[in-house]
Design a protein around this motif. Structure first.
Motif, PDB file in Angstrom:
ATOM      1  N   MET A   1      39.839  35.711  41.089  1.00  0.00           N
ATOM      2  CA  MET A   1      40.419  35.392  39.797  1.00  0.00           C
ATOM      3  C   MET A   1      39.333  34.920  38.852  1.00  0.00           C
ATOM      4  N   LEU A   2      39.526  35.213  37.566  1.00  0.00           N
ATOM      5  CA  LEU A   2      38.643  34.713  36.520  1.00  0.00           C
ATOM      6  C   LEU A   2      39.440  33.769  35.631  1.00  0.00           C
ATOM      7  N   LYS A   3      39.057  32.509  35.618  1.00  0.00           N
ATOM      8  CA  LYS A   3      39.663  31.560  34.688  1.00  0.00           C
ATOM      9  C   LYS A   3      38.753  31.509  33.481  1.00  0.00           C
ATOM     10  N   ILE A   4      39.195  32.118  32.398  1.00  0.00           N
ATOM     11  CA  ILE A   4      38.286  32.387  31.286  1.00  0.00           C
ATOM     12  C   ILE A   4      38.357  31.304  30.210  1.00  0.00           C
ATOM     13  N   ALA A   5      37.283  31.261  29.442  1.00  0.00           N
ATOM     14  CA  ALA A   5      37.184  30.355  28.295  1.00  0.00           C
ATOM     15  C   ALA A   5      36.987  31.190  27.044  1.00  0.00           C
ATOM     16  N   GLU A   6      37.828  30.922  26.045  1.00  0.00           N
ATOM     17  CA  GLU A   6      37.772  31.709  24.817  1.00  0.00           C
ATOM     18  C   GLU A   6      37.019  31.006  23.689  1.00  0.00           C
ATOM     19  N   THR A   7      36.655  29.746  23.914  1.00  0.00           N
ATOM     20  CA  THR A   7      35.861  29.005  22.926  1.00  0.00           C
ATOM     21  C   THR A   7      34.804  28.188  23.661  1.00  0.00           C
ATOM     22  N   GLU A   8      33.797  27.733  22.919  1.00  0.00           N
ATOM     23  CA  GLU A   8      32.752  26.914  23.530  1.00  0.00           C
ATOM     24  C   GLU A   8      33.325  25.586  24.027  1.00  0.00           C
ATOM     25  N   GLU A   9      34.308  25.076  23.310  1.00  0.00           N
ATOM     26  CA  GLU A   9      34.931  23.819  23.714  1.00  0.00           C
ATOM     27  C   GLU A   9      35.633  23.962  25.063  1.00  0.00           C
ATOM     28  N   ILE A  10      36.393  25.045  25.211  1.00  0.00           N
ATOM     29  CA  ILE A  10      37.069  25.297  26.484  1.00  0.00           C
ATOM     30  C   ILE A  10      36.046  25.584  27.568  1.00  0.00           C
ATOM     31  N   ALA A  11      34.965  26.277  27.199  1.00  0.00           N
ATOM     32  CA  ALA A  11      33.915  26.594  28.170  1.00  0.00           C
ATOM     33  C   ALA A  11      33.331  25.328  28.786  1.00  0.00           C
ATOM     34  N   ALA A  12      33.130  24.309  27.973  1.00  0.00           N
ATOM     35  CA  ALA A  12      32.589  23.048  28.475  1.00  0.00           C
ATOM     36  C   ALA A  12      33.521  22.437  29.517  1.00  0.00           C
ATOM     37  N   GLU A  13      34.822  22.531  29.264  1.00  0.00           N
ATOM     38  CA  GLU A  13      35.804  21.992  30.213  1.00  0.00           C
ATOM     39  C   GLU A  13      35.825  22.803  31.505  1.00  0.00           C
TER      40      GLU A  13
ATOM     41  N   ALA B   1      37.640  41.158  26.278  1.00  0.00           N
ATOM     42  CA  ALA B   1      37.256  41.145  24.865  1.00  0.00           C
ATOM     43  C   ALA B   1      35.874  40.513  24.671  1.00  0.00           C
ATOM     44  N   PRO B   2      35.119  40.967  23.670  1.00  0.00           N
ATOM     45  CA  PRO B   2      33.803  40.390  23.370  1.00  0.00           C
ATOM     46  C   PRO B   2      33.865  38.906  23.026  1.00  0.00           C
ATOM     47  N   SER B   3      35.033  38.438  22.598  1.00  0.00           N
ATOM     48  CA  SER B   3      35.178  37.042  22.185  1.00  0.00           C
ATOM     49  C   SER B   3      35.202  36.067  23.365  1.00  0.00           C
ATOM     50  N   VAL B   4      35.387  36.564  24.577  1.00  0.00           N
ATOM     51  CA  VAL B   4      35.443  35.682  25.739  1.00  0.00           C
ATOM     52  C   VAL B   4      34.059  35.095  25.991  1.00  0.00           C
ATOM     53  N   VAL B   5      33.980  33.782  25.995  1.00  0.00           N
ATOM     54  CA  VAL B   5      32.693  33.077  26.107  1.00  0.00           C
ATOM     55  C   VAL B   5      32.158  33.108  27.534  1.00  0.00           C
ATOM     56  N   GLY B   6      33.044  32.959  28.497  1.00  0.00           N
ATOM     57  CA  GLY B   6      32.652  32.929  29.899  1.00  0.00           C
ATOM     58  C   GLY B   6      33.839  32.527  30.737  1.00  0.00           C
ATOM     59  N   GLY B   7      33.574  32.205  32.008  1.00  0.00           N
ATOM     60  CA  GLY B   7      34.695  31.829  32.845  1.00  0.00           C
ATOM     61  C   GLY B   7      34.289  31.407  34.231  1.00  0.00           C
ATOM     62  N   MET B   8      35.229  30.792  34.922  1.00  0.00           N
ATOM     63  CA  MET B   8      35.055  30.381  36.309  1.00  0.00           C
ATOM     64  C   MET B   8      35.514  31.517  37.212  1.00  0.00           C
ATOM     65  N   TYR B   9      34.648  31.933  38.115  1.00  0.00           N
ATOM     66  CA  TYR B   9      34.984  32.983  39.061  1.00  0.00           C
ATOM     67  C   TYR B   9      35.397  32.346  40.381  1.00  0.00           C
ATOM     68  N   LEU B  10      36.639  32.637  40.781  1.00  0.00           N
ATOM     69  CA  LEU B  10      37.188  32.101  42.026  1.00  0.00           C
ATOM     70  C   LEU B  10      37.446  33.263  42.985  1.00  0.00           C
ATOM     71  N   PRO B  11      36.477  33.585  43.825  1.00  0.00           N
ATOM     72  CA  PRO B  11      36.598  34.784  44.663  1.00  0.00           C
ATOM     73  C   PRO B  11      37.699  34.711  45.707  1.00  0.00           C
ATOM     74  N   ASN B  12      38.200  33.513  46.006  1.00  0.00           N
ATOM     75  CA  ASN B  12      39.195  33.371  47.068  1.00  0.00           C
ATOM     76  C   ASN B  12      40.624  33.194  46.564  1.00  0.00           C
ATOM     77  N   ASP B  13      40.843  33.325  45.260  1.00  0.00           N
ATOM     78  CA  ASP B  13      42.195  33.271  44.709  1.00  0.00           C
ATOM     79  C   ASP B  13      42.765  34.687  44.654  1.00  0.00           C
ATOM     80  N   GLY B  14      43.843  34.932  45.389  1.00  0.00           N
ATOM     81  CA  GLY B  14      44.445  36.259  45.416  1.00  0.00           C
ATOM     82  C   GLY B  14      45.843  36.259  44.849  1.00  0.00           C
ATOM     83  N   HIS B  15      46.630  37.258  45.236  1.00  0.00           N
ATOM     84  CA  HIS B  15      48.030  37.326  44.811  1.00  0.00           C
ATOM     85  C   HIS B  15      48.823  38.211  45.765  1.00  0.00           C
ATOM     86  N   VAL B  16      50.149  38.073  45.700  1.00  0.00           N
ATOM     87  CA  VAL B  16      51.066  38.849  46.527  1.00  0.00           C
ATOM     88  C   VAL B  16      52.221  39.332  45.652  1.00  0.00           C
TER      89      VAL B  16
END
Length: 379
Positions: free
Chosen positions: A98-110, A141-156
């Motif tokens: 899963m990618l928990k993304i940040a759309e602003t620099e403020e969210i990115a810091a968190e 989207a190009p506007s996405v600043v970055g994100g947390m990559y969680l390789p072990n979060d899946g789904h069913v």
């Protein structure tokens, strides 16, 4: 007319994800179990959920709920093959991260703070800047600043998981009665002895209430107020000829995109508290479309598939209720899992089955989930 057998070791009220998981664990122990469902199996929140197993994306603080989520998440890989063996149902367990993304620099810091914190439990979690994210998921989207990559979060597939639990329970001897509503409990000598239903009396040595957002209403009949209330969520899905995302995309702005194995992308979810009105509104879906297309613009070109809604069972403090009734012995509750019902279903089934069997428990951990924590006993 043939007499229906109405005596069981355990009666489980609610044929959703947790009721079915509990039934499976108990039936495996050799207990004589019945699931009582007022409509059909998996007809409410269990089929409306997206099925994310997002222990570390959704729960951001350490504590009993987080620790329970980590334990439950770790069970899915083995559970997937186990349930297929006993039920013949593929729960469509996908573990592509899963990618928990940040759309602003403020969210990115968190989110960067969350990365540092979450690495205490999973050192594979990392922060990825926007460029690296788009190398992994070019449709972002190009506007996405970055994100947390969680390789072990899946789904069913939640409905299939519920059905698999229930059918595996039947494999071990459980019975399922659909279209049967529980009207009241039968109490005698300080303990529960069964339930009265729209289709007659069912006698049982123990009873488990696992009715999700409807649990508070039934528990009032037992003299206990528990703070469980519905939070409506609307969702929609689209389909693309070729995959446009491979990992689940999760945004703090109440939007997620979950790519399913069948080619659908589940997109959700709105939040509206204290309503059982299940209609899907243009306003709700429009807000989701706006959020989703800002994250993945190609969603605009996808084929429309369907819309739906469901009711998450929330509690006053965001913690589920798991435990025995403070007044009536052998009456148990497992409800209020909110957005984590699918994720927590394996561990909930195991804990409740062990409670009913009198097996040793982690008392310190379970104390956070007890039924009297709000001291709302009435009557």
């Amino acid at each position: 007319m043939e007499q229906v057998e109405n005596s069981f070791d355990v009666a489980i009220i609610g044929g959703g994800i947790n009721g079915s998981s509990i039934a499976y664990q108990l039936a495996k122990m050799g207990r004589k179990v019945i699931i009582i469902e007022k409509e059909r199996l998996a007809c409410q929140a269990s089929s409306a959920a997206a099925g994310m197993l997002a222990a570390q994306a959704e729960i951001e603080q350490d504590g009993p709920l987080f620790q329970l989520a980590l334990k439950s998440q770790a069970m899915f890989s083995t559970l997937s093959s186990e349930l297929f063996e006993y039920s013949g149902i593929d729960i469509e367990f996908v573990n592509k991260g899963m990618l928990k993304i940040a759309e602003t620099e403020e969210i990115a810091a968190e989110v960067k703070k969350q990365v540092s914190y979450q690495r205490n439990w999973d050192p594979t979690i990392k922060w990825l800047d926007g460029k690296v994210l788009r190398e992994m998921e070019p449709s972002l989207a190009p506007s996405v600043v970055g994100g947390m990559y969680l390789p072990n979060d899946g789904h069913v597939q939640p409905a299939k998981l519920t059905q698999a639990f229930a059918h595996a329970a039947v494999y071990f001897g459980a019975e399922i009665r659909e279209n049967t509503e529980v009207l009241s409990f039968i109490f005698e000598d300080g303990q529960v002895k069964g339930v009265k239903t729209t289709n007659g009396v069912i006698h049982s040595e123990q009873v488990v209430v696992a009715t999700g957002a409807w649990a508070a209403k039934l528990m009032r009949e037992s003299g206990l107020d528990i703070s469980v209330y519905p939070v409506k969520g609307e969702c929609f899905s689209v389909r693309t000829e070729e995959p446009i995302i491979n990992t689940t995309i999760f945004s703090d702005k109440r939007c997620y995109l979950v790519p399913k194995r069948n080619g659908e992308i589940y997109i959700g979810a709105t939040m509206l508290e204290n309503t059982f009105d299940n209609k899907v509104t243009p306003e709700g879906i429009a807000s989701l479309i706006e959020r989703a297309t800002k994250l993945v613009p190609q969603i605009k070109e996808a084929a429309w598939e369907r819309v739906w809604s469901g009711f998450r069972p929330q509690t006053g403090d965001g913690i589920p209720y798991i435990g025995e009734h403070p007044k009536w012995k052998k009456l148990f509750v497992a409800a209020g899992h909110f957005r984590n019902g699918i994720l927590l279903s394996p561990i909930t089934g195991k804990i409740v089955a062990d409670l009913l069997a009198g097996r040793r428990q982690d008392e310190a951990l379970l104390a956070a989930f007890h039924l009297e924590r709000h001291k709302e006993t009435v009557g």
